[in-house]
Design a protein around this motif. Structure first.
Motif, PDB file in Angstrom:
ATOM      1  N   GLU A 123       0.973  76.486   7.781  1.00 39.16           N
ATOM      2  CA  GLU A 123       0.739  76.457   6.381  1.00 39.16           C
ATOM      3  C   GLU A 123       1.500  77.504   5.452  1.00 39.16           C
ATOM      4  OE1 GLU A 123      -0.876  73.648   5.889  1.00 39.16           O
ATOM      5  OE2 GLU A 123      -0.320  73.762   3.647  1.00 39.16           O
ATOM      6  N   ARG A 124       1.587  78.739   6.111  1.00 42.15           N
ATOM      7  CA  ARG A 124       1.895  79.907   5.299  1.00 42.15           C
ATOM      8  C   ARG A 124       3.442  79.795   5.277  1.00 42.15           C
ATOM      9  NH1 ARG A 124       0.928  85.078   3.118  1.00 42.15           N
ATOM     10  NH2 ARG A 124       2.868  85.122   1.806  1.00 42.15           N
ATOM     11  N   ASN A 125       4.215  79.172   6.302  1.00 39.49           N
ATOM     12  CA  ASN A 125       5.533  79.004   6.219  1.00 39.49           C
ATOM     13  C   ASN A 125       5.688  77.802   4.812  1.00 39.49           C
ATOM     14  OD1 ASN A 125       5.579  78.895   9.720  1.00 39.49           O
ATOM     15  ND2 ASN A 125       6.250  80.606   8.359  1.00 39.49           N
ATOM     16  N   GLN A 152      -3.839  73.127  -1.922  1.00 39.47           N
ATOM     17  CA  GLN A 152      -3.925  74.436  -2.093  1.00 39.47           C
ATOM     18  C   GLN A 152      -2.620  75.404  -2.189  1.00 39.47           C
ATOM     19  OE1 GLN A 152      -6.948  75.758   0.502  1.00 39.47           O
ATOM     20  NE2 GLN A 152      -8.665  75.785  -1.176  1.00 39.47           N
ATOM     21  N   THR A 153      -1.833  74.921  -1.067  1.00 37.15           N
ATOM     22  CA  THR A 153      -0.535  75.576  -0.975  1.00 37.15           C
ATOM     23  C   THR A 153       0.228  75.351  -2.173  1.00 37.15           C
ATOM     24  OG1 THR A 153      -0.699  75.339   1.534  1.00 37.15           O
ATOM     25  CG2 THR A 153       1.585  75.644   0.431  1.00 37.15           C
ATOM     26  N   PHE A 154       0.613  73.973  -2.654  1.00 37.85           N
ATOM     27  CA  PHE A 154       1.341  73.874  -3.737  1.00 37.85           C
ATOM     28  C   PHE A 154       0.801  74.453  -5.099  1.00 37.85           C
ATOM     29  CE2 PHE A 154       3.705  71.092  -0.934  1.00 37.85           C
ATOM     30  CZ  PHE A 154       4.907  71.283  -1.208  1.00 37.85           C
ATOM     31  N   TYR A 155      -0.515  74.388  -5.148  1.00 34.59           N
ATOM     32  CA  TYR A 155      -1.026  75.115  -6.099  1.00 34.59           C
ATOM     33  C   TYR A 155      -0.765  76.577  -6.372  1.00 34.59           C
ATOM     34  CZ  TYR A 155      -4.509  76.745  -9.695  1.00 34.59           C
ATOM     35  OH  TYR A 155      -5.021  77.038 -10.748  1.00 34.59           O
ATOM     36  N   HIS A 162      -3.007  76.197  13.850  1.00 34.00           N
ATOM     37  CA  HIS A 162      -1.935  77.138  12.706  1.00 34.00           C
ATOM     38  C   HIS A 162      -2.245  76.635  11.474  1.00 34.00           C
ATOM     39  CE1 HIS A 162      -0.137  73.044  14.204  1.00 34.00           C
ATOM     40  NE2 HIS A 162       0.173  72.873  12.990  1.00 34.00           N
ATOM     41  N   GLY A 163      -3.417  76.235  10.831  1.00 34.93           N
ATOM     42  CA  GLY A 163      -3.609  76.044   9.484  1.00 34.93           C
ATOM     43  C   GLY A 163      -4.314  76.825   8.882  1.00 34.93           C
ATOM     44  N   THR A 164      -4.699  76.448   7.568  1.00 33.34           N
ATOM     45  CA  THR A 164      -5.387  77.607   6.685  1.00 33.34           C
ATOM     46  C   THR A 164      -6.766  77.802   7.488  1.00 33.34           C
ATOM     47  OG1 THR A 164      -4.551  76.229   4.930  1.00 33.34           O
ATOM     48  CG2 THR A 164      -6.285  77.826   4.453  1.00 33.34           C
ATOM     49  N   PHE A 165      -7.553  77.107   7.997  1.00 30.78           N
ATOM     50  CA  PHE A 165      -8.714  77.237   8.771  1.00 30.78           C
ATOM     51  C   PHE A 165      -8.957  77.439  10.362  1.00 30.78           C
ATOM     52  CE2 PHE A 165     -10.228  76.461   4.245  1.00 30.78           C
ATOM     53  CZ  PHE A 165     -11.326  77.098   4.395  1.00 30.78           C
ATOM     54  N   GLU A 166      -7.638  77.966  10.755  1.00 31.99           N
ATOM     55  CA  GLU A 166      -7.240  77.879  12.274  1.00 31.99           C
ATOM     56  C   GLU A 166      -8.673  78.701  12.837  1.00 31.99           C
ATOM     57  OE1 GLU A 166      -3.608  79.484  11.938  1.00 31.99           O
ATOM     58  OE2 GLU A 166      -4.288  81.361  13.014  1.00 31.99           O
ATOM     59  N   THR A 167      -9.264  79.611  12.067  1.00 34.89           N
ATOM     60  CA  THR A 167     -10.391  80.218  12.702  1.00 34.89           C
ATOM     61  C   THR A 167     -11.353  79.294  13.177  1.00 34.89           C
ATOM     62  OG1 THR A 167     -11.076  80.824  10.651  1.00 34.89           O
ATOM     63  CG2 THR A 167      -9.936  82.582  11.880  1.00 34.89           C
TER      64      THR A 167
END
Ligand code: ZN
Length: 458
Positions: free
Chosen positions: A234-236, A265-268, A196-201
């Protein structure tokens, strides 16, 4: 039959401290999967950050590391008798590190320097930076280690044993899982992972690769989040933090690990959306710079974005600090500027936040966003209590916004269901029986390992 044996020297009945010995008699190979520090033992005997283990023998006596002859560097053992000869022949052929979190990697500092240590490219950079920032005599001392660096999908040969390193998504870049093609069949180790993160792929691709295997003899997987899972991605985090930062009329303080580049990255992104700049400490900047070396993590770079500011976090004159100051003079600001214009900034801090908080003395209207895992031991609990006391004193409310670095029970179920391993081995949890019971019927057997016991896998 019975050619493959596994012994767990850490990470069983506890979160982290993974140290797994795999022996393949068929191929005549012995290797270690991770060699991390046990935070459980560390917090029982040492008061972080003012007290550290004083010798390797002390760690052996505490059971923090296994008693295996010639496994450790003479550098630390030699001090007892003044003998400073070369390293002995090591009892293992290699050590494979899944990722650069200290509960998986820190005690490579103790290993015999003849043992090659395999790490991913990005883990290598993070460990090198950590060595400069956090080195003590025994711990995080990586000098002289023979690092072998791998890329995603790379095949590694240790003697006759072939291993495939496959990256997974976790709360630190460069995390990898491994498939060991033992003489009995493929054996897989997830390290720490999530879906469930940025690079879940990356994690999905690892599961796909496992699905292609004929019969996985055993799957060793992390089960950290059994009772504390949240359905947060991460999107949440980005959405919630964005709402708060826009409404905030003072300073936004964001607390998360400096190695969690995805959270950075998220906070940026949040800062950009609400017209603020990101402020990070020198240590934080050093880690970001190390991670920035790789194409997939180049954004945001310290220099390229123009809206990242660095704040000095110590008076000590160390070479790496001087270098940072020389290379990025225009990015530096001081605490006074942050105090004067709090609405202009998001200040990122981690763990040591109490000291930073006292230095800033945030203006009215400021908020504290706790964006890391909940305190998981007594020591962190106490530190957390002090943080709350300071927030109370300074009239700063706290929000919790976090997506875990660890798989939820249903993500683990998906992994096991899709890959159908013969034996499942849950580790990196205090509740292995719970997850084994939850997954019952999805594998032939489950194994709940005990520390120091050797198990035959076939
Ligand atoms: Zn871990």
């Amino acid at each position: 039959m019975g050619q493959v044996k596994i012994t767990f020297y850490g990470g069983v009945g506890e979160i982290g401290g993974n140290k797994i010995l795999v022996e393949d008699k068929g191929y005549d190979v012995r290797l270690l999967l991770d060699f991390g520090k046990s935070f459980k033992i560390a917090s029982q005997y040492y008061q972080f950050p003012i007290d550290y283990p004083s010798s390797l023998d002390e760690l052996l006596d505490l059971g923090a590391i296994p008693q295996i002859e010639n496994l450790y560097t003479r550098e630390f053992l030699a001090r007892r008798n003044g003998d400073v000869g070369g390293e002995e022949e090591p009892p293992v052929d290699a050590c494979l590190i899944s990722h650069a979190h200290m509960d998986h990697a820190q005690y490579i500092s103790l290993l015999n320097r003849k043992i090659p240590v395999y790490v991913s490219e990005c883990s290598y950079s993070i460990l090198t930076a950590a060595d400069q920032i956090w080195r003590t005599r025994l711990e995080t001392n990586f000098s002289g280690i023979k690092f072998e660096v791998f890329k995603n999908g790379q095949k590694i040969k240790v003697g006759n044993l072939e291993i495939k390193a496959l990256y997974v998504d976790h709360s630190i870049p460069g995390a990898s899982a491994f498939i060991l093609y033992t003489s009995e069949g493929p054996l897989a180790y997830t390290g720490d992972f999530r879906l469930h993160g940025t690079f879940e792929t990356l994690t999905s691709a690892f599961i796909d690769a496992l699905r292609m295997e004929e019969k996985i003899i055993a799957l060793i997987f992390e089960s950290t989040s059994i009772f504390r899972s949240r359905m947060q991605s991460e999107r949440n985090v980005e959405d919630s933090a964005g709402i708060l930062a826009s409404a905030c009329r003072g300073l936004v303080i964001a607390d998360f690990s400096s190695t969690d580049f995805f959270r950075f990255q998220t906070f940026y992104k949040v800062a950009r959306k609400c017209g603020r700049e990101i402020v990070i400490t020198e240590r934080f900047a050093k880690i970001v710079e190390a991670i920035n070396q790789y194409p997939e993590y180049r954004w945001p770079g310290l220099r390229s974005s123009g809206d990242i500011r660095i704040i000095p976090d110590a008076q000590r004159r160390e070479r790496w600090r001087e270098e940072m100051r020389r290379r990025f003079p225009d990015l530096y600001i001081n605490w006074d500027e942050v105090r004067k214009n709090p609405q202009k900034y998001i200040f990122c801090t981690s763990y040591n936040s109490v000291r930073d908080l006292r230095t800033i003395k945030p203006e009215p209207g400021s908020i504290y966003i706790l964006s890391s895992s909940e305190p998981f031991n007594e020591e962190r609990e106490l530190a957390f209590e002090k943080l709350l006391n300071w927030l109370e004193k300074l009239n700063v409310p706290m929000y919790r916004i976090h997506a875990s670095g660890h798989a939820t029970p249903h993500e683990i179920q998906q992994l096991v269901h899709e890959t159908r391993p013969k034996v499942i081995i849950p580790i990196h949890t205090e509740y292995p029986a719970v997850i084994a019971g939850f997954l019952q019927g999805l594998s032939e057997k489950s194994l709940i390992p005990e520390k120091g016991i050797t198990y035959e896998i076939q």
